[in-house]
Each structure stands twice: as structure tokens, then as C-alpha cells.
Design a protein around this motif. Structure first.
Motif, mmCIF file in Angstrom:
data_model
loop_
_atom_site.group_PDB
_atom_site.id
_atom_site.type_symbol
_atom_site.label_atom_id
_atom_site.label_comp_id
_atom_site.label_asym_id
_atom_site.label_seq_id
_atom_site.Cartn_x
_atom_site.Cartn_y
_atom_site.Cartn_z
ATOM 1 N N LEU A 1 0.829 -1.213 0.000
ATOM 2 C CA LEU A 1 0.000 0.000 0.000
ATOM 3 C C LEU A 1 0.861 1.260 0.000
ATOM 4 C CD1 LEU A 1 -2.866 -0.867 2.522
ATOM 5 C CD2 LEU A 1 -3.129 -0.378 0.085
ATOM 6 N N GLY A 2 2.065 1.171 0.525
ATOM 7 C CA GLY A 2 2.922 2.349 0.596
ATOM 8 C C GLY A 2 2.293 3.451 1.429
ATOM 9 N N ALA A 3 1.708 3.050 2.561
ATOM 10 C CA ALA A 3 0.962 4.007 3.384
ATOM 11 C C ALA A 3 1.438 4.012 4.831
ATOM 12 C CB ALA A 3 -0.527 3.674 3.322
ATOM 13 N N GLY A 4 2.753 3.888 5.001
ATOM 14 C CA GLY A 4 3.311 3.982 6.344
ATOM 15 C C GLY A 4 3.653 2.664 6.995
ATOM 16 N N TYR A 5 3.252 1.547 6.385
ATOM 17 C CA TYR A 5 3.570 0.217 6.899
ATOM 18 C C TYR A 5 4.525 -0.426 5.913
ATOM 19 C CZ TYR A 5 2.725 -4.460 8.919
ATOM 20 O OH TYR A 5 2.854 -5.690 9.530
ATOM 21 N N SER A 6 5.666 -0.897 6.394
ATOM 22 C CA SER A 6 6.689 -1.453 5.510
ATOM 23 C C SER A 6 7.200 -2.767 6.077
ATOM 24 C CB SER A 6 7.845 -0.462 5.359
ATOM 25 O OG SER A 6 8.611 -0.404 6.554
ATOM 26 N N PRO A 7 8.076 -3.460 5.355
ATOM 27 C CA PRO A 7 8.596 -4.731 5.873
ATOM 28 C C PRO A 7 9.229 -4.637 7.256
ATOM 29 C CG PRO A 7 9.058 -4.571 3.543
ATOM 30 C CD PRO A 7 8.483 -3.239 3.951
ATOM 31 N N VAL A 8 9.774 -3.506 7.617
ATOM 32 C CA VAL A 8 10.371 -3.394 8.955
ATOM 33 C C VAL A 8 9.307 -3.500 10.038
ATOM 34 C CG1 VAL A 8 12.301 -1.993 8.118
ATOM 35 C CG2 VAL A 8 10.253 -0.864 9.003
ATOM 36 N N ASP A 9 8.038 -3.320 9.656
ATOM 37 C CA ASP A 9 6.942 -3.442 10.613
ATOM 38 C C ASP A 9 6.409 -4.867 10.726
ATOM 39 O OD1 ASP A 9 6.696 -0.589 11.300
ATOM 40 O OD2 ASP A 9 6.093 -0.385 9.200
ATOM 41 N N TRP A 10 6.847 -5.760 9.849
ATOM 42 C CA TRP A 10 6.416 -7.142 9.954
ATOM 43 C C TRP A 10 6.884 -7.720 11.283
ATOM 44 C CZ3 TRP A 10 8.643 -8.806 4.552
ATOM 45 C CH2 TRP A 10 7.743 -8.415 3.532
ATOM 46 N N PRO A 11 6.017 -8.385 12.033
ATOM 47 C CA PRO A 11 6.458 -9.022 13.280
ATOM 48 C C PRO A 11 7.448 -10.148 12.983
ATOM 49 C CG PRO A 11 4.213 -9.661 12.753
ATOM 50 C CD PRO A 11 4.573 -8.585 11.784
#
Length: 234
Positions: free
Chosen positions: A149-159
């Protein structure tokens, strides 16, 4: 369920919640803006996630009642349904996503142990997949497309449990040549492709997972051969 399937099922609720929080923050104009997927707006990504939830919920329900059904009616129907829903009012699109995630969650919870035997078709006459992989398929869709989505959530946010699950699951795909990856933030190495040897690629588990899905250009990664192995888009 297999170990990976059970691990995937445990991650779905939190993945859905994080996705819905991101979608809730989008204003109407943001839906029409480009996503990170070529040719798709954010509305297309949300529409795909909603329809994917409905399709996989239908697969599970069919297995549960003993009436197998494909995930989609046809490849063309899948694509046209995404395009049609992406053109809907953002409020309608959001509600469809919420309903889809709830429907999938209910269908997953209703499954009995014996229901997991067998396979299902993506489309009639097309490739078929083991039912036990449905939870894995869904959580990958949610987490990876959430980042798309490119809306502030990226792979670094994956648990971390999802990053491990993703690196595990990508070993099942074919690759032109063997290689290994060694995440700098996890004490483990994964091997991909047939045979032994090959390049050793290092980087964070998030960067490695993103690259293994065919996204980006390998930002943040290093290879001991100075060249990154070839991977296909997921």
C-alpha cells in the motif's frame, strides 16, 4: 494442520488489525494514489485483499461442508472483480475489506481437523493447492500487500514470527540457481533452490523477505559474490 499452517493461523488476527488500522487512516484521495505495485492504486490493493479474503473463506467453507469450491470463478472474473471494486466509493471498499476479514476468520475458526484433508483449485481447471496452506496464503497476502500500500507500513513493521514464516515458506519456490540467506537480525540461515552452494546473501530479515518476493532492487542486502541471485515476483 501442519506446524507452518498453525503458525500462520496464529498471526492472522493481528495482521488483519494492523491492515485495518492503516486503511482507516487513508483519506479518500489516498485510495486513488499509486501503490507500490505497478499499475495498481491503493484502491486496487484493498480490493484485492477484500476479494482474496472472500475467496479463501469460500474455499474453507466448501471444505467444511463437503462441497469443494474454487477460490475464483475464472482468472478474468478475478481481475474484473478487482477493477470493479477498486472503483467503488472508499467507504464501501473499506466495509468490504472489514467484512471479508471477518468472514475469513469465521470460516477458519469453523474448520475441523478432518476438513483440512484434500486440495482446492484457484480457478476451475487451474492449479490446485493443499487446503492446509490456506492460512499461510492469507497471512502472506495481508502482510505483503499491506506493505505494498505504501501508506506507512513497511517490511520493517512485519512481526518477527511472520518474517521467519515468510523466509521458511519461500524455500518452497523454484529458483534458477541455489543460494542462501543469512539475516543479520536472526540466528539462522535459509537455503533456496536445488543443490548446494551458491551465493550467501546477508541483510535484515525484513529486507531479505521483501527481496525474496521480487520487490525492490535488493536495497540493504549484500552478496558474497557481489551479485544478487535471480528471484521471481511473488
Amino acid at each position: 494442520m501442519t506446524d507452518s499452517a498453525a503458525r500462520a493461523a496464529d498471526l492472522i488476527t493481528d495482521a488483519d488489525r494492523a491492515l485495518v488500522r492503516t486503511v482507516d487512516r487513508l483519506d479518500e484521495a489516498a485510495y486513488a494514489e499509486p501503490s507500490l505495485l505497478p499499475g495498481w492504486t491503493r484502491a486496487h490493493v484493498v480490493a484485492h485483499l477484500a476479494l482474496n479474503a472472500e475467496g479463501l473463506a469460500g474455499v474453507l467453507h466448501g471444505a467444511h461442508i463437503g462441497e469443494p469450491q474454487p477460490m475464483y470463478a475464472s482468472p478474468e472474473g478475478r481481475d474484473s472483480d478487482i477493477a470493479e471494486l477498486a472503483a467503488a466509493d472508499p467507504a464501501e471498499l473499506r466495509e468490504r475489506l472489514l467484512a471479508g476479514t471477518a468472514t475469513f476468520s469465521d470460516a477458519l475458526a469453523a474448520m475441523h481437523e478432518d476438513d483440512w484433508a484434500g486440495r482446492f483449485e484457484r480457478t476451475p481447471g487451474g492449479p490446485d493447492f493443499a487446503l492446509v496452506h490456506v492460512a499461510l496464503m492469507r497471512v502472506r497476502e495481508v502482510e505483503i500487500h499491506h506493505a505494498d500500500l505504501g501508506a506507512g507500513y513497511s517490511p520493517v513493521d512485519w512481526p518477527e514470527p511472520f518474517r521467519v514464516l515468510l523466509l521458511d515458506s519461500m524455500t518452497k519456490r523454484p529458483y534458477p540457481a541455489p543460494f542462501s540467506v543469512h539475516p543479520t537480525d536472526l540466528d539462522r540461515t535459509w537455503h533456496y533452490g536445488e543443490g548446494t552452494g551458491g551465493a550467501v546473501v546477508t541483510g535484515t530479515s525484513a529486507d531479505l523477505g521483501w527481496w525474496l518476493t521480487g520487490r525492490g532492487t535488493g536495497e540493504g542486502l549484500e552478496s558474497d559474490t557481489n551479485d544478487l541471485p535471480e528471484v521471481e515476483s511473488w
